[in-house]
Design an enzyme around this catalytic site. Sequence first.
Site, mmCIF file in Angstrom:
data_model
loop_
_atom_site.group_PDB
_atom_site.id
_atom_site.type_symbol
_atom_site.label_atom_id
_atom_site.label_comp_id
_atom_site.label_asym_id
_atom_site.label_seq_id
_atom_site.Cartn_x
_atom_site.Cartn_y
_atom_site.Cartn_z
ATOM 1 N N ASN A 9 32.334 -23.866 -25.629
ATOM 2 C CA ASN A 9 31.034 -23.606 -25.326
ATOM 3 C C ASN A 9 30.585 -24.846 -24.724
ATOM 4 O OD1 ASN A 9 28.374 -23.367 -25.607
ATOM 5 N ND2 ASN A 9 28.344 -23.576 -27.968
ATOM 6 N N LYS A 11 27.647 -25.576 -23.526
ATOM 7 C CA LYS A 11 26.113 -25.718 -23.716
ATOM 8 C C LYS A 11 25.473 -26.087 -22.525
ATOM 9 C CE LYS A 11 27.361 -27.230 -28.370
ATOM 10 N NZ LYS A 11 27.327 -27.900 -29.395
ATOM 11 N N HIS A 97 24.753 -18.741 -32.041
ATOM 12 C CA HIS A 97 25.134 -20.096 -32.099
ATOM 13 C C HIS A 97 23.901 -21.022 -32.986
ATOM 14 C CE1 HIS A 97 25.872 -24.437 -31.222
ATOM 15 N NE2 HIS A 97 26.878 -23.864 -31.244
ATOM 16 N N GLU A 99 22.567 -23.546 -32.631
ATOM 17 C CA GLU A 99 21.477 -24.384 -31.558
ATOM 18 C C GLU A 99 20.399 -23.161 -31.224
ATOM 19 O OE1 GLU A 99 24.026 -26.220 -29.062
ATOM 20 O OE2 GLU A 99 24.895 -27.383 -30.619
ATOM 21 N N GLU A 169 30.960 -22.035 -38.092
ATOM 22 C CA GLU A 169 30.698 -23.359 -37.466
ATOM 23 C C GLU A 169 29.657 -24.067 -38.436
ATOM 24 O OE1 GLU A 169 31.210 -23.880 -33.163
ATOM 25 O OE2 GLU A 169 29.358 -23.007 -33.443
ATOM 26 N N GLY A 175 29.028 -31.439 -33.204
ATOM 27 C CA GLY A 175 28.476 -32.425 -32.088
ATOM 28 C C GLY A 175 28.636 -33.885 -33.185
ATOM 29 N N SER A 215 33.307 -30.034 -34.115
ATOM 30 C CA SER A 215 34.047 -31.326 -34.040
ATOM 31 C C SER A 215 35.844 -31.200 -33.928
ATOM 32 C CB SER A 215 33.814 -32.218 -34.764
ATOM 33 O OG SER A 215 32.554 -32.759 -34.740
HETATM 34 P P1 PGA Z 1 31.469 -29.529 -30.901
HETATM 35 O O1 PGA Z 1 30.331 -28.250 -30.842
HETATM 36 O O2 PGA Z 1 32.737 -29.086 -30.994
HETATM 37 O O3 PGA Z 1 30.841 -30.517 -30.050
HETATM 38 O O4 PGA Z 1 30.978 -30.107 -32.433
HETATM 39 C C1 PGA Z 1 30.888 -26.859 -31.419
HETATM 40 C C2 PGA Z 1 29.813 -25.839 -30.988
HETATM 41 O O5 PGA Z 1 28.678 -26.272 -30.980
HETATM 42 O O6 PGA Z 1 30.351 -24.764 -30.657
#
Ligand code: PGA
Length: 262
Positions: A9, A11, A97, A99, A169, A175, A215
């Site tokens: 992903n 983003k 997601h 976000e 998630e 992140g 992560s």
């Molecule tokens: P990350 O993000 O691997 O940077 O933690 C995962 C995601 O948002 O799908």
Amino acid sequence: MRVPIIAGNWKMYKTVGEAVNFVRELAGRVAGVSGVETVVCPPFTALAAVAAELSKQGAGIVPGAQNMYWENEGAYTGEIAPGMLKEVGCRYVILGHSERRRYFGETDAAVNKKVHAALAHDLIPIVCVGERLEERESGTTEDVVRGQVEGALAGLTARQAAGLVVAYEPVWAIGTGRTASAADAQQVNGFIRKLLVDLFGETAAGAVRIQYGGSVKPGNTAELMAQPDIDGALVGGAGLKADSFAGIITNAVGAGPGVGRL
Ligand code: PGA
């Protein structure tokens, strides 16, 4: 048997030029790796160029989108329709997601409409669920995840459900560098599997691929993938560099008892 699926992903990162260079490099690094499905989800602006480059490479990496709207077309400024994604060769679409939920007010009801629209257009949804830190700390993780799964998947047939990808998630792991332990991730992924059994029956639930995200790095991939209900990863940060994303793909292969091989 479930084929593991690793999805990047991206983003709001990468220009068209950067995106095309990335997939070229990635295709070179994972040439010859089998037994895993790899998806990259660039921003909309780079999707067509990435899809074209991937079909030229023939490395089996497939393009996905990060979001879409549920209507076929219309006066919806700034939105992208399912058919537009199909037209550029998109195969998957990330929906719900955290976000999107947090910054853009996406609700379970909206995610549900998107899931139905994606399936109607032969796009495979990657449906994201996961609790926030305060929810985990107050012991409501399973309630939150149940609500999200039931809300997002309402009205699907067992046959439709069987083709889905669900991504667990935990929001506190996204992140932050703070990965859920493999045992904690398995606990929730296993809980999701049971929920899917209740909703759609054993056969359909057994076919759904349930990813973990938050992560994920090359160094923790094998341990996560070795869990019986973790069938892949949704990768943010570590998916932006070809070497680390290739490391995750390589380390995912054949790692888990619950996963099949191509
Ligand atoms: P990350 O993000 O691997 O940077 O933690 C995962 C995601 O948002 O799908």
